[in-house]
Design a protein around this motif. Structure first.
Motif, PDB file in Angstrom:
ATOM      1  N   MET A  54       0.908  -1.176   0.013  1.00 35.57           N
ATOM      2  CA  MET A  54       0.063   0.105   0.099  1.00 35.57           C
ATOM      3  C   MET A  54       0.930   1.260  -0.150  1.00 35.57           C
ATOM      4  O   MET A  54       1.578   1.298   0.870  1.00 35.57           O
ATOM      5  CB  MET A  54      -0.830  -0.075   1.193  1.00 35.57           C
ATOM      6  CG  MET A  54      -1.831   1.137   1.266  1.00 35.57           C
ATOM      7  SD  MET A  54      -2.884   1.234   2.749  1.00 35.57           S
ATOM      8  CE  MET A  54      -3.976  -0.308   2.499  1.00 35.57           C
ATOM      9  N   LYS A  55       0.775   2.417  -0.820  1.00 33.19           N
ATOM     10  CA  LYS A  55       1.331   3.472  -1.050  1.00 33.19           C
ATOM     11  C   LYS A  55       0.485   4.577  -0.471  1.00 33.19           C
ATOM     12  O   LYS A  55      -0.570   4.741  -1.209  1.00 33.19           O
ATOM     13  CB  LYS A  55       1.926   3.516  -2.428  1.00 33.19           C
ATOM     14  CG  LYS A  55       2.968   2.545  -2.880  1.00 33.19           C
ATOM     15  CD  LYS A  55       3.625   3.091  -4.125  1.00 33.19           C
ATOM     16  CE  LYS A  55       5.085   2.076  -4.590  1.00 33.19           C
ATOM     17  NZ  LYS A  55       5.662   2.736  -5.718  1.00 33.19           N
ATOM     18  N   THR A  56       0.961   5.469   0.151  1.00 32.17           N
ATOM     19  CA  THR A  56       0.210   6.544   0.638  1.00 32.17           C
ATOM     20  C   THR A  56       1.336   7.532   0.788  1.00 32.17           C
ATOM     21  O   THR A  56       2.665   7.397   0.697  1.00 32.17           O
ATOM     22  CB  THR A  56      -0.476   6.463   2.115  1.00 32.17           C
ATOM     23  OG1 THR A  56       0.634   6.382   3.203  1.00 32.17           O
ATOM     24  CG2 THR A  56      -1.477   5.019   2.099  1.00 32.17           C
ATOM     25  N   ALA A  57       0.798   8.922   1.029  1.00 33.18           N
ATOM     26  CA  ALA A  57       1.769   9.730   1.404  1.00 33.18           C
ATOM     27  C   ALA A  57       2.772   9.775   2.466  1.00 33.18           C
ATOM     28  O   ALA A  57       3.993   9.988   2.484  1.00 33.18           O
ATOM     29  CB  ALA A  57       1.070  11.311   1.551  1.00 33.18           C
ATOM     30  N   THR A 101       3.598   6.516   3.610  1.00 33.50           N
ATOM     31  CA  THR A 101       4.756   5.573   3.092  1.00 33.50           C
ATOM     32  C   THR A 101       6.019   5.959   2.127  1.00 33.50           C
ATOM     33  O   THR A 101       7.075   5.770   2.445  1.00 33.50           O
ATOM     34  CB  THR A 101       4.189   4.309   2.425  1.00 33.50           C
ATOM     35  OG1 THR A 101       3.724   4.897   1.258  1.00 33.50           O
ATOM     36  CG2 THR A 101       3.231   3.824   3.250  1.00 33.50           C
ATOM     37  N   GLU A 102       5.700   7.329   1.444  1.00 31.23           N
ATOM     38  CA  GLU A 102       6.504   7.747   0.591  1.00 31.23           C
ATOM     39  C   GLU A 102       7.273   8.610   1.318  1.00 31.23           C
ATOM     40  O   GLU A 102       8.547   8.842   1.063  1.00 31.23           O
ATOM     41  CB  GLU A 102       5.812   8.512  -0.585  1.00 31.23           C
ATOM     42  CG  GLU A 102       5.128   7.583  -1.581  1.00 31.23           C
ATOM     43  CD  GLU A 102       5.676   6.453  -2.301  1.00 31.23           C
ATOM     44  OE1 GLU A 102       6.595   7.131  -2.948  1.00 31.23           O
ATOM     45  OE2 GLU A 102       5.557   5.484  -1.884  1.00 31.23           O
ATOM     46  N   PRO A 104       1.761   1.967   5.934  1.00 25.64           N
ATOM     47  CA  PRO A 104       1.519   3.021   6.368  1.00 25.64           C
ATOM     48  C   PRO A 104       1.012   2.923   7.921  1.00 25.64           C
ATOM     49  O   PRO A 104      -0.003   3.449   8.583  1.00 25.64           O
ATOM     50  CB  PRO A 104       0.193   3.838   5.728  1.00 25.64           C
ATOM     51  CG  PRO A 104      -0.578   2.585   5.237  1.00 25.64           C
ATOM     52  CD  PRO A 104       0.637   1.529   4.937  1.00 25.64           C
ATOM     53  N   PRO A 133       0.450  15.745   5.031  1.00 29.02           N
ATOM     54  CA  PRO A 133      -0.233  14.507   5.402  1.00 29.02           C
ATOM     55  C   PRO A 133      -0.275  14.236   6.678  1.00 29.02           C
ATOM     56  O   PRO A 133       0.361  14.952   7.733  1.00 29.02           O
ATOM     57  CB  PRO A 133       0.747  13.495   4.535  1.00 29.02           C
ATOM     58  CG  PRO A 133       2.094  14.229   4.362  1.00 29.02           C
ATOM     59  CD  PRO A 133       1.764  15.267   4.321  1.00 29.02           C
ATOM     60  N   LEU A 166      -8.130   6.033   6.610  1.00 32.39           N
ATOM     61  CA  LEU A 166      -7.773   6.348   5.226  1.00 32.39           C
ATOM     62  C   LEU A 166      -9.300   6.886   4.679  1.00 32.39           C
ATOM     63  O   LEU A 166      -9.065   7.928   3.962  1.00 32.39           O
ATOM     64  CB  LEU A 166      -7.581   4.974   4.415  1.00 32.39           C
ATOM     65  CG  LEU A 166      -6.100   4.623   4.685  1.00 32.39           C
ATOM     66  CD1 LEU A 166      -5.901   3.204   3.971  1.00 32.39           C
ATOM     67  CD2 LEU A 166      -4.974   5.299   4.452  1.00 32.39           C
ATOM     68  N   ALA A 189      -3.325   9.403   6.165  1.00 31.20           N
ATOM     69  CA  ALA A 189      -2.642   8.649   5.257  1.00 31.20           C
ATOM     70  C   ALA A 189      -1.936   7.442   5.902  1.00 31.20           C
ATOM     71  O   ALA A 189      -1.090   6.924   5.345  1.00 31.20           O
ATOM     72  CB  ALA A 189      -1.563   9.700   4.571  1.00 31.20           C
ATOM     73  N   GLY A 190      -2.568   7.084   6.922  1.00 33.02           N
ATOM     74  CA  GLY A 190      -2.076   5.959   7.592  1.00 33.02           C
ATOM     75  C   GLY A 190      -2.458   6.099   9.025  1.00 33.02           C
ATOM     76  O   GLY A 190      -3.308   6.851   9.345  1.00 33.02           O
TER      77      GLY A 190
END
Length: 333
Positions: free
Chosen positions: A1-4, A6-7, A14, A171, A188, A193-194
């Motif tokens: 899962m990619k969110t702001a 995790t990035e 997240p 975020p 979410l 974002a987590g």
């Protein structure tokens, strides 16, 4: 899962492990990070900056994944040597810091100069906006359900999270009441974002606390926390025990005349006795209402893998099923 999130922190899932006094040692932080989340060492549990430096090094021996340090800013009297703690964090190569308590504004230049991403814990939208203004990269939004200090507004996450989403540009993660895949999907859905988990991570195999503490969390229900120190405007959510009952009795007797010295025996120096020695009636210790959702003591990897699998199942099967008409009423968890 990619969110702001995790990035931002370079993590797989997240999920952040919040800083917790006498819980956030290297063992737990490394286990969470190895499982794909962001583990956090609690900075001020280490009595000196030199000890924090050693704890960071110890964690590096246990994981090659990103992990962070919590730094709680206390009232200015008897303040810890924060510049020295920050120096230990920078020299240890830490790239993520969770700040809490008072505003980290005075220390932001040093943190940002070192390329550190800062996530500040806030219990209100106005404090979250202040964190954004002073340059924090993210916010951990703490609802009234949370263990520890929920602020004085008493706003639960069903309202606080969407309000934060309406106002913030940076975020944020949801904190307070987070325990499982349902929590993550709900967070979410409400704009986060987590999620940040504190109490839930205490009841894991790697958490370096006494077994009595873990057993107490499994046995507790959502009705077993209490709010203390309200008249001091330093509200804290704790797990009920004999000394907490005594503290509440003192608060009732003293009323508006209550002073912190009146409850010294119930709040001062209790964490080592509880977390390390397992003296469950020693005094007040932070615990969220989420205790009612804690039913086992898995490893951090088992817990995080379960959360992510459950979240995916809810999103793909249950929620998408509502849209295409294939969902059937059933218990998800």
């Amino acid at each position: 899962m990619k969110t702001a999130i995790t990035e931002l922190f370079g993590i797989e899932h997240p999920i952040i492990q919040g800083g917790m006094h006498f819980v956030g040692f290297a063992e737990l932080a490394a286990a969470v990070s190895n499982a794909g989340g962001l583990g956090i060492i609690t900075g001020l549990t280490q009595k000196t900056p030199e000890l924090l430096a050693k704890e960071i090094a110890r964690c590096r021996d246990m994981t090659d994944k990103p992990f962070g340090v919590n730094l709680t800013f206390l009232p200015t009297f008897a303040a810890p040597p924060y510049p020295e703690y920050i120096a230990a964090i920078v020299e240890g190569g830490i790239k993520a810091v969770e700040t809490a308590g008072r505003s980290p504004e005075a220390y932001m230049p040093a943190l940002k100069a070192a390329g550190i991403k800062v996530i500040h814990k806030c219990t209100s939208v106005r404090h979250s906006l202040k964190a954004e203004r002073i340059g924090c990269d993210a916010v951990s939004v703490d609802g009234f359900e949370c263990g520890g200090h929920p602020g004085e507004d008493d706003i639960p996450n069903m309202i606080l999270l969407p309000r934060a989403a309406e106002e913030l540009k940076i975020p944020f993660v949801a904190s307070g009441g987070m325990a499982d895949g349902r929590s993550l999907v709900a967070a979410l859905s409400l704009g986060a974002a987590g999620m940040n988990m504190g109490t839930r991570f205490i009841a894991t195999k790697e958490a370096p606390v006494h077994q009595n503490v873990k057993n107490a969390l499994v046995a507790a229900t959502e009705l077993d926390t209490r709010l203390i120190m309200r008249s001091l405007r330093n509200t804290e959510r704790v797990l009920r025990n004999a000394n907490v009952d005594r503290l509440i009795e003192i608060e009732r007797e003293k009323g508006d005349k209550l002073k912190i010295d009146d409850i010294h025996d119930q709040v001062a120096g209790v964490y080592p006795r509880i977390m390390l020695e397992g003296q469950m009636d020693a005094g007040a210790w932070s615990c969220g209402m989420v205790a009612g959702l804690i039913h086992d003591i898995p490893s951090c990897k088992e817990l995080i893998d379960r959360i992510m699998a459950e979240a995916e199942q809810i999103i793909r099967s249950r929620l998408m099923g509502f849209l295409d008409g294939t969902a059937t009423p059933r218990k998800v968890a």
